[in-house]
Structures are given as structure tokens and as C-alpha cells.
Design an enzyme around this catalytic site. Sequence first.
Site, PDB file in Angstrom:
ATOM      1  N   TYR A  94     -27.175  53.401  80.177  1.00 16.27           N
ATOM      2  CA  TYR A  94     -25.832  53.774  80.205  1.00 16.27           C
ATOM      3  C   TYR A  94     -25.136  53.277  78.782  1.00 16.27           C
ATOM      4  O   TYR A  94     -24.751  54.383  77.923  1.00 16.27           O
ATOM      5  CB  TYR A  94     -24.808  53.140  81.070  1.00 16.27           C
ATOM      6  CG  TYR A  94     -23.358  53.046  80.583  1.00 16.27           C
ATOM      7  CD1 TYR A  94     -22.572  54.408  80.899  1.00 16.27           C
ATOM      8  CD2 TYR A  94     -22.716  51.874  80.059  1.00 16.27           C
ATOM      9  CE1 TYR A  94     -21.278  54.379  80.413  1.00 16.27           C
ATOM     10  CE2 TYR A  94     -21.616  52.048  79.657  1.00 16.27           C
ATOM     11  CZ  TYR A  94     -20.786  53.247  79.775  1.00 16.27           C
ATOM     12  OH  TYR A  94     -19.547  53.235  79.263  1.00 16.27           O
ATOM     13  N   GLY A 121     -12.397  50.102  77.259  1.00 10.59           N
ATOM     14  CA  GLY A 121     -13.431  51.022  77.733  1.00 10.59           C
ATOM     15  C   GLY A 121     -14.212  50.505  79.174  1.00 10.59           C
ATOM     16  O   GLY A 121     -13.511  49.655  79.922  1.00 10.59           O
ATOM     17  N   CYS A 122     -15.436  50.897  79.135  1.00 12.91           N
ATOM     18  CA  CYS A 122     -16.300  50.387  80.131  1.00 12.91           C
ATOM     19  C   CYS A 122     -16.150  49.069  80.571  1.00 12.91           C
ATOM     20  O   CYS A 122     -16.474  48.259  79.694  1.00 12.91           O
ATOM     21  CB  CYS A 122     -17.641  50.930  79.966  1.00 12.91           C
ATOM     22  SG  CYS A 122     -18.862  50.245  81.484  1.00 12.91           S
ATOM     23  N   PHE A 123     -15.796  48.407  81.635  1.00 13.38           N
ATOM     24  CA  PHE A 123     -15.556  46.983  82.085  1.00 13.38           C
ATOM     25  C   PHE A 123     -16.932  46.375  82.015  1.00 13.38           C
ATOM     26  O   PHE A 123     -17.246  45.105  81.865  1.00 13.38           O
ATOM     27  CB  PHE A 123     -14.743  46.447  83.102  1.00 13.38           C
ATOM     28  CG  PHE A 123     -14.845  47.598  84.265  1.00 13.38           C
ATOM     29  CD1 PHE A 123     -16.015  47.688  84.715  1.00 13.38           C
ATOM     30  CD2 PHE A 123     -13.654  47.432  85.006  1.00 13.38           C
ATOM     31  CE1 PHE A 123     -16.209  48.612  85.939  1.00 13.38           C
ATOM     32  CE2 PHE A 123     -13.914  48.102  86.206  1.00 13.38           C
ATOM     33  CZ  PHE A 123     -14.744  48.448  86.707  1.00 13.38           C
TER      34      PHE A 123
END
Length: 201
Positions: A182, A36-38
Site C-alpha cells: 500500500y 492521511g492514512c493512519f
Amino acid sequence: MAHVALPSKIAALFFISLLPAHGHAAQPAEAIFGGGCFWCMEEAFEKLPGVTDVVSGYSGGKTSSPSYDEVSTGKSGHVEVVRVRYNPELVSYQKLLEHFWVNVDPTVSNRQFCDIGEQYRSVIYTINREQKQAAQKSKDDLIKSGKFSKIYTTVEEAQAFYVAEDYHQDFYKKNPLRYKYYKTTCGRQNRLNELWGTKNP
């Protein structure tokens, strides 16, 4: 047999050569993971002792030198990944695999947490045969454990790795408030706690 005295310098070199070697740094090794989000995967792996460097990037796609805008559409076929460099004398690849699993949700396909799309899928990219065998075994062991009814995380041979834009590197350090917002609103940590409990770092 007569004892022959060695010249002092030669004797010193002779005895030094018999001593075990010390101070030789291990060659750094690499591993590539998509979770997912790096930004989040970078934070997770940089906190692991023995890891020397983590870089956010893209891999697995159809084009060369992709931009974030291209990858984020899902049309380029790339996955957000991190390249992890580590000292194998301090942390093993097996330990990296264990750390990877507790930082992803393997029960979903083509998404991770609030990020939806093939570019956010969970994947272990293997660089050599040893990594492939270890990664596949770790997945098989998780399946055999019965913890999850299905695991969507894939094990694939590594492809070209492209470094992401500078503003993505160390995002969690450079933009702590935005990053925390986030990660919280995406529900990542809560879901990881549900899946892995106290194992989640």
C-alpha cells in the site's frame, strides 16, 4: 548553642527529605495529528524515541462512534488521525511537530498522497493553549521559510477522539506485506522524499 543529636530514624528521614526527588515518572502527554492514512502515521510516530503509545482513530466529525465505513465515505466529516502519547521528559511537543511536518504533504488540500477526500486532510488538533501556540508558530515558520508556495495543513482545537477498529491498530506490524504494498503503490515515501529530502525519516 548546644548540639542536639536527632534520633537515628528521624535524622535519616530529615536528610532524605533534603535530597532531590528521583524516579518519579513524568505524566504522559497527548497530541493528535491527521496526516492521511493512519496506518502510516502510526508507524512514523511509534518510531520516535519518547513516544509511548500511538492509536489510530477518527476525530473532527459530526457523529459519535463512527465506523471506518462511515468515515471512508467522507460524509461523516471525520478525519483519520493518530493519538500520540509521549513522555515530555524524553521528547517535546515541538519535536512531535517537526516529526509531523516531514511525514505529510502540506501542499495539497483534502488529500494525502493517493488517498483523496476530506477524511485524509492534514491537520494538527491541539489539546490546550500551549499546543495551539506551538502548532501555529510551527506552521507560520514553515510559511515564512518560503519552502512551499501554499500550506493547506490546518491547526484546529481538538474534538472527540474515537478509537478505530482493532484491525487498524498496528496494521504495519500485523500485515507488513500488505502495508508495504500500500505505502509503495500510494507513492507516499517517494513524495515525502521529494518534499523533505534527507529530513524525512
